[in-house]
Motif scaffolding. Structure first.
Motif, PDB file in Angstrom:
ATOM      1  N   GLY A  41      56.155  24.788  58.092  1.00 17.41           N
ATOM      2  CA  GLY A  41      57.129  25.844  58.292  1.00 17.41           C
ATOM      3  C   GLY A  41      58.521  25.312  58.020  1.00 17.41           C
ATOM      4  N   LEU A  42      59.246  25.959  57.090  1.00 11.59           N
ATOM      5  CA  LEU A  42      60.590  25.488  56.752  1.00 11.59           C
ATOM      6  C   LEU A  42      61.665  26.173  57.563  1.00 11.59           C
ATOM      7  N   VAL A  43      61.517  27.488  57.769  1.00 13.34           N
ATOM      8  CA  VAL A  43      62.548  28.244  58.469  1.00 13.34           C
ATOM      9  C   VAL A  43      61.932  29.524  59.005  1.00 13.34           C
ATOM     10  N   GLU A  44      62.409  29.973  60.161  1.00 16.50           N
ATOM     11  CA  GLU A  44      61.947  31.243  60.713  1.00 16.50           C
ATOM     12  C   GLU A  44      63.059  32.273  60.529  1.00 16.50           C
ATOM     13  N   LEU A  45      62.689  33.477  60.126  1.00 14.29           N
ATOM     14  CA  LEU A  45      63.672  34.522  59.836  1.00 14.29           C
ATOM     15  C   LEU A  45      64.108  35.188  61.129  1.00 14.29           C
ATOM     16  N   SER A  46      64.906  34.434  61.873  1.00 11.28           N
ATOM     17  CA  SER A  46      65.310  34.830  63.219  1.00 11.28           C
ATOM     18  C   SER A  46      66.656  34.206  63.539  1.00 11.28           C
ATOM     19  N   SER A  47      67.253  34.658  64.637  1.00 10.99           N
ATOM     20  CA  SER A  47      68.498  34.051  65.115  1.00 10.99           C
ATOM     21  C   SER A  47      68.264  33.228  66.366  1.00 10.99           C
ATOM     22  N   VAL A  74      60.896  24.054  63.526  1.00 13.59           N
ATOM     23  CA  VAL A  74      61.217  25.068  62.516  1.00 13.59           C
ATOM     24  C   VAL A  74      62.496  25.784  62.943  1.00 13.59           C
ATOM     25  N   PRO A  75      63.601  25.570  62.226  1.00 12.07           N
ATOM     26  CA  PRO A  75      64.875  26.159  62.655  1.00 12.07           C
ATOM     27  C   PRO A  75      64.960  27.654  62.347  1.00 12.07           C
ATOM     28  N   PRO A  76      65.732  28.402  63.116  1.00 14.96           N
ATOM     29  CA  PRO A  76      65.995  29.799  62.761  1.00 14.96           C
ATOM     30  C   PRO A  76      66.945  29.840  61.569  1.00 14.96           C
ATOM     31  N   ILE A  77      66.788  30.821  60.691  1.00 16.58           N
ATOM     32  CA  ILE A  77      67.564  30.865  59.445  1.00 16.58           C
ATOM     33  C   ILE A  77      69.057  31.058  59.707  1.00 16.58           C
ATOM     34  N   SER A  78      69.400  31.604  60.886  1.00 21.74           N
ATOM     35  CA  SER A  78      70.812  31.802  61.212  1.00 21.74           C
ATOM     36  C   SER A  78      71.574  30.481  61.266  1.00 21.74           C
ATOM     37  N   VAL A  99      59.271  31.259  56.432  1.00 18.03           N
ATOM     38  CA  VAL A  99      58.964  30.707  55.112  1.00 18.03           C
ATOM     39  C   VAL A  99      58.144  29.439  55.334  1.00 18.03           C
ATOM     40  N   VAL A 100      56.923  29.468  54.810  1.00 12.45           N
ATOM     41  CA  VAL A 100      55.994  28.343  54.960  1.00 12.45           C
ATOM     42  C   VAL A 100      55.658  27.816  53.572  1.00 12.45           C
ATOM     43  N   VAL A 101      55.618  26.489  53.409  1.00  7.50           N
ATOM     44  CA  VAL A 101      55.327  25.901  52.098  1.00  7.50           C
ATOM     45  C   VAL A 101      54.035  25.087  52.141  1.00  7.50           C
ATOM     46  N   SER A 102      53.396  25.014  50.983  1.00  7.17           N
ATOM     47  CA  SER A 102      52.200  24.194  50.827  1.00  7.17           C
ATOM     48  C   SER A 102      52.597  22.727  50.708  1.00  7.17           C
ATOM     49  N   LYS A 103      51.720  21.837  51.162  1.00  7.20           N
ATOM     50  CA  LYS A 103      52.000  20.405  51.004  1.00  7.20           C
ATOM     51  C   LYS A 103      52.025  20.021  49.522  1.00  7.20           C
ATOM     52  N   HIS A 104      51.360  20.820  48.678  1.00  7.24           N
ATOM     53  CA  HIS A 104      51.355  20.549  47.234  1.00  7.24           C
ATOM     54  C   HIS A 104      52.730  20.791  46.607  1.00  7.24           C
ATOM     55  N   SER A 105      53.569  21.591  47.276  1.00  5.11           N
ATOM     56  CA  SER A 105      54.868  21.958  46.695  1.00  5.11           C
ATOM     57  C   SER A 105      55.852  20.796  46.685  1.00  5.11           C
ATOM     58  N   GLY A 106      55.711  19.902  47.653  1.00  9.74           N
ATOM     59  CA  GLY A 106      56.634  18.777  47.758  1.00  9.74           C
ATOM     60  C   GLY A 106      57.904  19.098  48.513  1.00  9.74           C
ATOM     61  N   PHE A 107      58.097  20.359  48.916  1.00  7.92           N
ATOM     62  CA  PHE A 107      59.299  20.737  49.658  1.00  7.92           C
ATOM     63  C   PHE A 107      59.170  20.315  51.119  1.00  7.92           C
ATOM     64  N   THR A 108      60.231  19.701  51.620  1.00  7.26           N
ATOM     65  CA  THR A 108      60.224  19.281  53.021  1.00  7.26           C
ATOM     66  C   THR A 108      61.273  19.999  53.861  1.00  7.26           C
ATOM     67  N   ASP A 109      62.216  20.685  53.193  1.00  5.35           N
ATOM     68  CA  ASP A 109      63.172  21.492  53.950  1.00  5.35           C
ATOM     69  C   ASP A 109      63.578  22.708  53.122  1.00  5.35           C
ATOM     70  N   GLN A 132      65.840  22.387  49.879  1.00  3.40           N
ATOM     71  CA  GLN A 132      65.122  21.930  48.685  1.00  3.40           C
ATOM     72  C   GLN A 132      64.492  23.111  47.951  1.00  3.40           C
ATOM     73  N   LEU A 133      63.922  24.034  48.724  1.00  2.00           N
ATOM     74  CA  LEU A 133      63.293  25.215  48.136  1.00  2.00           C
ATOM     75  C   LEU A 133      64.331  26.045  47.376  1.00  2.00           C
ATOM     76  N   ILE A 134      65.473  26.264  47.996  1.00  2.00           N
ATOM     77  CA  ILE A 134      66.528  27.065  47.373  1.00  2.00           C
ATOM     78  C   ILE A 134      67.075  26.375  46.124  1.00  2.00           C
ATOM     79  N   GLU A 135      67.310  25.080  46.203  1.00  2.00           N
ATOM     80  CA  GLU A 135      67.847  24.344  45.056  1.00  2.00           C
ATOM     81  C   GLU A 135      66.881  24.365  43.879  1.00  2.00           C
ATOM     82  N   ALA A 136      65.584  24.280  44.149  1.00  2.00           N
ATOM     83  CA  ALA A 136      64.588  24.340  43.075  1.00  2.00           C
ATOM     84  C   ALA A 136      64.594  25.702  42.397  1.00  2.00           C
ATOM     85  N   ALA A 137      64.753  26.752  43.191  1.00  2.00           N
ATOM     86  CA  ALA A 137      64.794  28.105  42.625  1.00  2.00           C
ATOM     87  C   ALA A 137      66.073  28.332  41.821  1.00  2.00           C
TER      88      ALA A 137
END
Length: 321
Positions: free
Chosen positions: A222-228, A237-241, A129-139, A142-147
């Motif tokens: 990059g916020l998180v990689e879909l990996s263990s 970039v931490p693994p999502i596990s 999961v990669v975010v744009s600098k325009h989004s303001g998300f840094t982790d 934050q992305l999940i809480e906004a959703a």
């Protein structure tokens, strides 16, 4: 007497065929080897294919040349591969869509993995999961809480329905209890990268390697990689596990030849590509791209394909896709 004469001729004919086959195998390869990449030039699969084939041909008395034949979600190029003479002089590159998307949807008449003989798996690459600098998300939180706070407000770009990234976003919605504004982009991840740059998207799902340019420039993060497992090329970039989610998905690069390609040819191809894979040059290069080198030989790759299909199709059934 007539039967004896016929029998002798039949035995001689079989012997001649076996001799011809043995000679042909001994002479292999007798001409340049065509490597069909079913994606446009310039993408990740194309770069990996070109790099490893350049090294593999050093073990061959002939050249290995890449031909890009995109179209029909990889089916156009791979169907040309399966229709080629099965003599080891034509090889194809398979990716996620070749193994999952096309077989699942029966999208292209005549396309079938049963018409192919797997040679090896070269790489694996987790999505992220990669975010744009325009989004303001840094982790990621934050992305999940906004959703959660405002459903359908966070715009996330993914490949079309049935793709790995599409399945990933739907699974993430289920696990996190959120709803994203999902926007699909056909073709390569370059369209998603442009949308992140322009602010059209808040986030996108593809590999970190696909977005490495805009990540390095600071235009995306990059916020998180879909990996263990932690990706050593992207230590930040931490693994999502590690965040409490079970969600591993990504792409890969496989090599295959037309069905009925002689075993001797498969063995020589596998040996040449394995030598290239194990070379310091390839290992150093692939690490710089953020892709994980991950070898499976001809004896193991078919079982891996079968298991991947079984697991992924179960997920798709659960999502009603």
């Amino acid at each position: 007497m007539m039967f004896t004469g016929f029998k002798n001729k039949f035995i001689c004919a079989i012997g001649a065929c076996l001799l011809t086959s043995t000679v042909a195998a001994a002479d292999y390869p007798s001409r340049d080897i065509r490597l069909i990449v079913p994606w446009p030039a310039g993408g990740g699969a194309d770069a990996i294919s070109r790099k490893i084939s350049n090294l593999a041909e050093q073990q061959m008395p002939v050249s290995i040349y890449v031909e890009n034949i995109p179209g029909a979600v990889t089916a156009t190029g791979l169907m040309q591969m399966t229709r080629a003479r099965p003599d080891g002089h034509t090889v194809g590159v398979l990716t996620y869509d070749s193994v999952i998307t096309l077989p699942r949807g029966n999208m292209v008449p005549g396309y079938s993995l049963e018409k192919m003989a797997p040679i090896a798996r070269i790489t694996r690459e987790a999505d992220a999961v990669v975010v744009s600098k325009h989004s303001g998300f840094t982790d990621f939180n934050q992305l999940i809480e906004a959703a959660k706070a405002k459903p359908n407000s966070v715009r996330v770009g993914v490949a079309p329905k049935g793709s790995g990234p599409f399945l990933a976003i739907r699974r993430l919605e289920q696990q996190a209890g959120v709803k994203f504004n999902v926007i699909t982009y056909p073709g390569s991840s370059s369209a998603e990268a442009e949308a992140l740059l322009s602010g059209e998207l808040d986030a996108a799902i593809s590999s970190l390697g696909d977005f490495s340019g805009i990540i390095e420039s600071g235009d995306a993060k990059g916020l998180v990689e879909l990996s263990s497992e932690q990706n050593p090329s992207f230590p930040g970039v931490p693994p999502i596990s590690t965040l409490g989610y079970e969600l591993e998905t990504g792409s890969f690069v496989l090599l295959a030849a037309p069905k009925n390609t002689p075993k001797e040819a498969i063995v020589k191809l596998e040996a040449s590509f394995k030598h290239a894979f194990e070379s310091e040059e390839f290992q150093t290069w692939v690490a710089s791209t953020g892709v994980t080198p991950s070898w499976l030989g001809a004896n193991d790759v078919q079982n891996w394909i079968d298991e991947l299909q079984s697991e992924t199709f179960k997920v798709m059934d659960g999502l009603g896709l």
